[in-house]
Design an enzyme around this catalytic site. Structure first.
Site, PDB file in Angstrom:
ATOM      1  N   GLN A  27       0.803  -1.215   0.000  1.00  0.00           N
ATOM      2  CA  GLN A  27       0.000   0.000   0.000  1.00  0.00           C
ATOM      3  C   GLN A  27       0.839   1.270   0.000  1.00  0.00           C
ATOM      4  O   GLN A  27       0.392   2.300  -0.478  1.00  0.00           O
ATOM      5  CB  GLN A  27      -0.907   0.024   1.232  1.00  0.00           C
ATOM      6  CG  GLN A  27      -2.110  -0.897   1.158  1.00  0.00           C
ATOM      7  CD  GLN A  27      -3.022  -0.716   2.364  1.00  0.00           C
ATOM      8  OE1 GLN A  27      -2.641  -0.135   3.369  1.00  0.00           O
ATOM      9  NE2 GLN A  27      -4.226  -1.244   2.273  1.00  0.00           N
ATOM     10  N   TYR A  54       3.627 -11.814   3.053  1.00  0.00           N
ATOM     11  CA  TYR A  54       3.228 -10.423   2.869  1.00  0.00           C
ATOM     12  C   TYR A  54       3.946  -9.849   1.643  1.00  0.00           C
ATOM     13  O   TYR A  54       5.182  -9.834   1.576  1.00  0.00           O
ATOM     14  CB  TYR A  54       3.540  -9.577   4.096  1.00  0.00           C
ATOM     15  CG  TYR A  54       2.803  -9.969   5.355  1.00  0.00           C
ATOM     16  CD1 TYR A  54       1.685 -10.811   5.324  1.00  0.00           C
ATOM     17  CD2 TYR A  54       3.212  -9.502   6.602  1.00  0.00           C
ATOM     18  CE1 TYR A  54       1.019 -11.169   6.476  1.00  0.00           C
ATOM     19  CE2 TYR A  54       2.537  -9.845   7.763  1.00  0.00           C
ATOM     20  CZ  TYR A  54       1.442 -10.690   7.694  1.00  0.00           C
ATOM     21  OH  TYR A  54       0.770 -11.054   8.838  1.00  0.00           O
ATOM     22  N   SER A 152      -0.625 -19.110  14.735  1.00  0.00           N
ATOM     23  CA  SER A 152      -1.552 -18.031  14.393  1.00  0.00           C
ATOM     24  C   SER A 152      -2.883 -18.639  13.985  1.00  0.00           C
ATOM     25  O   SER A 152      -2.931 -19.509  13.109  1.00  0.00           O
ATOM     26  CB  SER A 152      -0.994 -17.184  13.245  1.00  0.00           C
ATOM     27  OG  SER A 152      -1.908 -16.167  12.867  1.00  0.00           O
ATOM     28  N   GLN A 177      -1.333 -16.081  17.425  1.00  0.00           N
ATOM     29  CA  GLN A 177      -1.651 -14.768  16.854  1.00  0.00           C
ATOM     30  C   GLN A 177      -3.028 -14.807  16.185  1.00  0.00           C
ATOM     31  O   GLN A 177      -3.156 -15.149  15.017  1.00  0.00           O
ATOM     32  CB  GLN A 177      -0.592 -14.344  15.841  1.00  0.00           C
ATOM     33  CG  GLN A 177      -0.779 -12.910  15.380  1.00  0.00           C
ATOM     34  CD  GLN A 177       0.315 -12.447  14.422  1.00  0.00           C
ATOM     35  OE1 GLN A 177       0.006 -11.938  13.342  1.00  0.00           O
ATOM     36  NE2 GLN A 177       1.572 -12.606  14.796  1.00  0.00           N
ATOM     37  N   GLY A 286      -0.582  -1.501  12.430  1.00  0.00           N
ATOM     38  CA  GLY A 286       0.068  -1.152  11.175  1.00  0.00           C
ATOM     39  C   GLY A 286      -0.023   0.340  10.960  1.00  0.00           C
ATOM     40  O   GLY A 286      -0.634   1.062  11.760  1.00  0.00           O
TER      41      GLY A 286
END
Length: 335
Positions: A27, A54, A152, A177, A286
């Site tokens: 982004q 990611y 996670s 997580q 974030g």
């Protein structure tokens, strides 16, 4: 910045954790990502969470570059393995021994470090025997490539079975997580009690419910330009289930006024709310702008009185999700 022990271990992490999912190498431009990391360090954040998947490994590279030159011993670097990477071939996902070893080596190279503090199984892999997965993690710990192991989005039964095997192999799972916020409370009924029993802490993602608890989305109004809800690279898909009129109204008329009364932003209150749960070791935040990091970091150390917690329950309980069955991993390994 306050620090908390991670599970039944001697490792401390910052209770606000900087995460680069959906941002770094995706982004935002790399220079803004680097400035955000610097802002996190300036705010006292020492713990950084990423994953090999990611931006198809690029986010790890960006994080490694941003942290270069920092004293390694003063940082806790967390990454994960499971989702597809690279060309996404038949062995490029899951928790097989092959994929785990190839993934940890790639992560260390991209992050520019000899070890990660915490290596996490990004989901449960139904296609790989749990014994194979846990043996691979045990070997990685013995080789010094990861100091601790976590998971996670594992459910309570998976955590119990994983911890039993880990103990037999001479290590421990110390973290899980999951997604957790005042709007997404599915871990409370089963995962948290099991984790407390097993000596596992939660490191939670999306404590601001993909930004909905920030109050930026107003019922009956257009979605803000440039927001996650308008990001077609992935953000819009993640947030869409929160953009219901009843949810936005509850946030706007019930939750946001509570934050204002406390002198907090709604985002700060959202992060502070998850940290009131004693099983939560840290909340991942974030940022697409450096100033967002400093804003969220101010939630560290905030104590919410019982009356405030009750008022938040009254405001959001009717629109929050509690079903423990929604702690899910794909039944088929993704490709």
């Amino acid at each position: 910045m306050d620090f908390r022990y991670l599970g039944n271990s001697g490792l401390k992490i910052s209770e606000i954790i900087f995460g680069n999912w959906l941002t770094h190498a995706s982004q935002v431009e790399n220079d803004i990502a680097t400035r955000s990391v610097r802002a996190a360090l300036d705010a006292g954040i020492s713990t950084f969470d990423t994953a090999d998947t990611y931006a198809n490994t690029a986010a790890e590279t960006v994080l490694g570059d941003a942290l270069r030159g920092e004293r390694r011993e003063s940082l806790e670097i967390l990454t994960k393995v499971y989702w597809p990477t690279g060309p996404k071939g038949h062995n490029d996902s899951g928790l097989s021994r092959k994929h785990i070893f190839e993934s940890i080596n790639g992560s260390l190279r991209r992050l520019g470090t000899d070890y990660v503090d915490l290596y996490q199984a990004h989901r449960y892999d139904y296609e790989t025997p749990l014994e194979e997965t846990m043996q691979a993690f045990a070997d990685i710990v013995r080789q010094g490539k990861a100091l601790y192991i976590g998971t996670s989005e594992w459910n309570a039964q998976q955590l119990r079975e994983g911890q039993a095997l880990a103990s037999e192999l001479g290590f421990r799972l110390i973290s899980n997580q999951p997604q957790y916020s005042a709007l997404w409370r599915v871990i409370e009924a089963e995962v948290v009690p099991a984790s407390e029993e097993l000596g596992i802490s939660q490191i939670v993602w999306s404590p601001v419910a993909q930004g909905v608890l920030s109050g930026k989305y107003v019922p009956g109004q257009e979605l803000p330009a440039g927001s996650r809800a308008t990001d077609e690279k992935g953000g819009a898909n993640m947030i869409k289930n929160y953009l219901r009129e009843d949810v936005l109204t509850a946030v706007h008329t019930g939750f946001a006024p509570i934050a204002a009364d406390l002198g907090l932003t709604p985002a700060q209150l959202a992060v502070a709310w998850v940290l009131q749960n004693k099983n939560i070791a840290g909340a991942i935040v974030g940022a697409s702008r450096p100033e967002q990091v400093a804003d969220n970091a101010r939630a560290s150390g905030v104590v919410l009185e019982p009356a405030v917690m009750n008022a938040i329950d009254v405001a959001l309980h009717p629109v929050a999700e509690f079903d423990p069955a929604k702690t899910l991993s794909p039944e088929v390994r993704p490709s």
